[in-house]
Design an enzyme around this catalytic site. Structure first.
Site, PDB file in Angstrom:
ATOM      1  N   HIS A   1      47.266 -40.794  -3.797  1.00  0.00           N
ATOM      2  CA  HIS A   1      46.323 -41.015  -4.892  1.00  0.00           C
ATOM      3  C   HIS A   1      46.839 -40.230  -6.096  1.00  0.00           C
ATOM      4  O   HIS A   1      46.746 -39.011  -6.113  1.00  0.00           O
ATOM      5  CB  HIS A   1      44.935 -40.470  -4.558  1.00  0.00           C
ATOM      6  CG  HIS A   1      44.365 -40.989  -3.276  1.00  0.00           C
ATOM      7  ND1 HIS A   1      43.517 -42.056  -3.225  1.00  0.00           N
ATOM      8  CD2 HIS A   1      44.495 -40.574  -2.002  1.00  0.00           C
ATOM      9  CE1 HIS A   1      43.158 -42.275  -1.963  1.00  0.00           C
ATOM     10  NE2 HIS A   1      43.747 -41.394  -1.205  1.00  0.00           N
TER      11      HIS A   1
ATOM     12  N   HIS B   1      37.383 -38.313  -3.656  1.00  0.00           N
ATOM     13  CA  HIS B   1      36.553 -38.596  -2.491  1.00  0.00           C
ATOM     14  C   HIS B   1      35.668 -37.405  -2.186  1.00  0.00           C
ATOM     15  O   HIS B   1      36.037 -36.260  -2.458  1.00  0.00           O
ATOM     16  CB  HIS B   1      37.430 -38.890  -1.267  1.00  0.00           C
ATOM     17  CG  HIS B   1      38.355 -40.047  -1.432  1.00  0.00           C
ATOM     18  ND1 HIS B   1      39.530 -39.944  -2.120  1.00  0.00           N
ATOM     19  CD2 HIS B   1      38.262 -41.325  -1.012  1.00  0.00           C
ATOM     20  CE1 HIS B   1      40.136 -41.120  -2.118  1.00  0.00           C
ATOM     21  NE2 HIS B   1      39.394 -41.990  -1.452  1.00  0.00           N
TER      22      HIS B   1
ATOM     23  N   TYR C   1      35.241 -36.159   0.690  1.00  0.00           N
ATOM     24  CA  TYR C   1      35.861 -35.276   1.697  1.00  0.00           C
ATOM     25  C   TYR C   1      36.818 -34.260   1.080  1.00  0.00           C
ATOM     26  O   TYR C   1      37.245 -33.314   1.734  1.00  0.00           O
ATOM     27  CB  TYR C   1      36.567 -36.079   2.802  1.00  0.00           C
ATOM     28  CG  TYR C   1      37.680 -36.980   2.331  1.00  0.00           C
ATOM     29  CD1 TYR C   1      38.892 -36.477   1.888  1.00  0.00           C
ATOM     30  CD2 TYR C   1      37.511 -38.355   2.322  1.00  0.00           C
ATOM     31  CE1 TYR C   1      39.909 -37.299   1.446  1.00  0.00           C
ATOM     32  CE2 TYR C   1      38.519 -39.202   1.887  1.00  0.00           C
ATOM     33  CZ  TYR C   1      39.710 -38.662   1.447  1.00  0.00           C
ATOM     34  OH  TYR C   1      40.706 -39.492   1.003  1.00  0.00           O
ATOM     35  N   GLU C   2      37.167 -34.467  -0.199  1.00  0.00           N
ATOM     36  CA  GLU C   2      38.028 -33.482  -0.849  1.00  0.00           C
ATOM     37  C   GLU C   2      37.258 -32.215  -1.200  1.00  0.00           C
ATOM     38  O   GLU C   2      37.857 -31.213  -1.590  1.00  0.00           O
ATOM     39  CB  GLU C   2      38.648 -34.088  -2.113  1.00  0.00           C
ATOM     40  CG  GLU C   2      39.678 -35.161  -1.790  1.00  0.00           C
ATOM     41  CD  GLU C   2      40.106 -35.936  -3.020  1.00  0.00           C
ATOM     42  OE1 GLU C   2      40.888 -35.401  -3.815  1.00  0.00           O
ATOM     43  OE2 GLU C   2      39.642 -37.090  -3.182  1.00  0.00           O
TER      44      GLU C   2
ATOM     45  N   HIS D   1      46.663 -41.733   8.389  1.00  0.00           N
ATOM     46  CA  HIS D   1      46.678 -42.033   6.954  1.00  0.00           C
ATOM     47  C   HIS D   1      47.958 -42.786   6.580  1.00  0.00           C
ATOM     48  O   HIS D   1      47.949 -43.645   5.703  1.00  0.00           O
ATOM     49  CB  HIS D   1      46.553 -40.727   6.156  1.00  0.00           C
ATOM     50  CG  HIS D   1      46.391 -40.929   4.683  1.00  0.00           C
ATOM     51  ND1 HIS D   1      45.422 -41.752   4.132  1.00  0.00           N
ATOM     52  CD2 HIS D   1      47.087 -40.428   3.627  1.00  0.00           C
ATOM     53  CE1 HIS D   1      45.526 -41.743   2.805  1.00  0.00           C
ATOM     54  NE2 HIS D   1      46.529 -40.959   2.478  1.00  0.00           N
TER      55      HIS D   1
ATOM     56  N   SER E   1      43.299 -46.294  -1.813  1.00  0.00           N
ATOM     57  CA  SER E   1      44.451 -45.664  -1.161  1.00  0.00           C
ATOM     58  C   SER E   1      45.630 -46.621  -1.009  1.00  0.00           C
ATOM     59  O   SER E   1      45.463 -47.748  -0.553  1.00  0.00           O
ATOM     60  CB  SER E   1      44.080 -45.204   0.254  1.00  0.00           C
ATOM     61  OG  SER E   1      42.973 -44.376   0.221  1.00  0.00           O
TER      62      SER E   1
ATOM     63  N   ALA F   1      40.681 -49.020   0.891  1.00  0.00           N
ATOM     64  CA  ALA F   1      41.275 -49.317   2.194  1.00  0.00           C
ATOM     65  C   ALA F   1      40.185 -49.109   3.228  1.00  0.00           C
ATOM     66  O   ALA F   1      39.380 -48.184   3.101  1.00  0.00           O
ATOM     67  CB  ALA F   1      42.447 -48.379   2.455  1.00  0.00           C
TER      68      ALA F   1
ATOM     69  N   MET G   1      35.874 -44.443   3.502  1.00  0.00           N
ATOM     70  CA  MET G   1      35.420 -43.118   3.031  1.00  0.00           C
ATOM     71  C   MET G   1      35.239 -43.071   1.522  1.00  0.00           C
ATOM     72  O   MET G   1      35.322 -41.996   0.916  1.00  0.00           O
ATOM     73  CB  MET G   1      36.438 -42.051   3.465  1.00  0.00           C
ATOM     74  CG  MET G   1      36.736 -42.035   4.957  1.00  0.00           C
ATOM     75  SD  MET G   1      38.054 -40.885   5.349  1.00  0.00           S
ATOM     76  CE  MET G   1      38.424 -41.370   7.058  1.00  0.00           C
ATOM     77  N   SER G   2      35.006 -44.218   0.900  1.00  0.00           N
ATOM     78  CA  SER G   2      34.897 -44.218  -0.572  1.00  0.00           C
ATOM     79  C   SER G   2      33.900 -45.274  -1.028  1.00  0.00           C
ATOM     80  O   SER G   2      33.046 -45.709  -0.263  1.00  0.00           O
ATOM     81  CB  SER G   2      36.274 -44.504  -1.188  1.00  0.00           C
ATOM     82  OG  SER G   2      36.681 -45.823  -0.886  1.00  0.00           O
TER      83      SER G   2
ATOM     84  N   ASN H   1      43.476 -51.516   9.208  1.00  0.00           N
ATOM     85  CA  ASN H   1      43.524 -51.270  10.670  1.00  0.00           C
ATOM     86  C   ASN H   1      42.245 -51.771  11.314  1.00  0.00           C
ATOM     87  O   ASN H   1      41.232 -51.953  10.638  1.00  0.00           O
ATOM     88  CB  ASN H   1      43.663 -49.762  10.944  1.00  0.00           C
ATOM     89  CG  ASN H   1      42.557 -48.949  10.283  1.00  0.00           C
ATOM     90  OD1 ASN H   1      42.619 -48.667   9.079  1.00  0.00           O
ATOM     91  ND2 ASN H   1      41.545 -48.613  11.053  1.00  0.00           N
TER      92      ASN H   1
END
Ligand code: HPA
Length: 277
Positions: free
Chosen positions: A58, A80, A82-83, A244, A27, A110, A208-209, A232
């Site tokens: 992306h 991902h 979550y998509e 995001h 990301s 990230a 998340m990846s 973060n």
């Protein structure tokens, strides 16, 4: 051994140029190659095995170029879980990278940090992972021509290459943390309670990846290393809310450092052709 259709498309379009190294950009990372170093750029729309990314930040293309005279292919944009993609279809792009000749995969992402002294802007080499996503792209019928039913993950982030990465970072005076990455499916950021639990489990960073790609790469004997860009402190560790936008902003601010490190690594890395590939 049957090649995926996208592998054939890639080799046709590039007149059989075979890259030795693949890079996946996470990301907010978008500037891997200088324009002059790009020889081919192929949209994921033309690569039918590639899921189309849907998130802001992306884009989707597979780009072939050269870095210090080594041929490198770079995935600009990844999909991902979550998509809503079937986890299985996240496997195809990695198998394409293997098909077209890559001997090493460098994954970037990230991530949020669980360590106060590893703030936004830090780079972390992933030493191992915990798959807390609830998903696994290798579930389903196994193709024994690609890899074993029960793949070994005891050296999932190949120490042979990771050690070289650490040495190169040292030579450049580039601070490089090392730690365990934990994957959540997202799309929500973790809760503070989840982050506390992850700390107890020995996690250094969350995201998340990466885990799906690393599992698939290990399954097909494509050695892989991975680097997290810390964007973060994780949930509950600072006063600010997670967004995001912050991820994208801080990834972009750290990008140059990361890309420089990867390019030095690409220049200097020695392949271990007797390793597990
Ligand atoms: N959690 C999960 N994914 C992330 C984070 C985070 O804090 N930061 C960037 N990607």
């Amino acid at each position: 051994f049957i090649m995926l259709r996208s592998s054939k498309t890639f080799l046709e379009k590039t007149e059989n140029k075979r890259p030795s190294i693949a890079v996946i950009l996470g990301s907010g990372l978008t500037n891997f190659f200088d324009d002059k170093d790009i020889s081919h750029s192929i949209s994921y729309e033309k690569l039918t095995d590639f899921p189309q990314p849907t998130v802001q930040g992306h884009s989707g293309k597979l780009v072939l170029g050269s870095i210090h005279s080594r041929k490198v292919v770079c995935m600009y944009g990844r999909s991902h879980i979550y998509e809503g993609h079937d986890p299985k279809i996240l496997a195809a792009p990695i198998r394409v990278l293997k098909d077209i000749g890559c001997k090493l995969l460098i994954v970037t992402n990230a991530a949020g940090s669980l360590i106060q002294d590893m703030p936004a802007g830090s780079l972390m080499a992933i030493s191992d992972h915990i798959n807390w996503s609830g998903y696994n792209p290798l579930i389903g019928k196994n193709d024994d021509d690609i890899g074993p039913r029960f793949p070994d993950m005891s050296d999932g982030y190949h120490q042979f290459y990771r050690n070289q990465l650490k040495k190169i970072a040292q030579q450049k005076n580039q601070q490089l943390f090392e730690g365990v990455y934990c994957m959540y499916s997202g799309p929500n950021f973790e809760t503070p309670a989840e982050i506390k639990a992850a700390k107890v489990m020995g996690v250094s960073a969350v995201g998340m990846s990466t885990v799906p790609e690393v599992l698939v790469a290990n399954h097909c004997s494509l050695p892989v290393i991975a680097i997290s860009v810390i964007t973060n402190l994780a949930a509950g560790m600072s006063k600010s809310k997670l967004t995001h936008q912050e991820t994208l902003k801080n990834a972009a601010l750290t990008e140059e450092k990361l890309i420089n490190l990867i390019k030095s690594f690409v220049r200097d890395v020695k392949f271990n052709d007797t390793s597990r590939n």
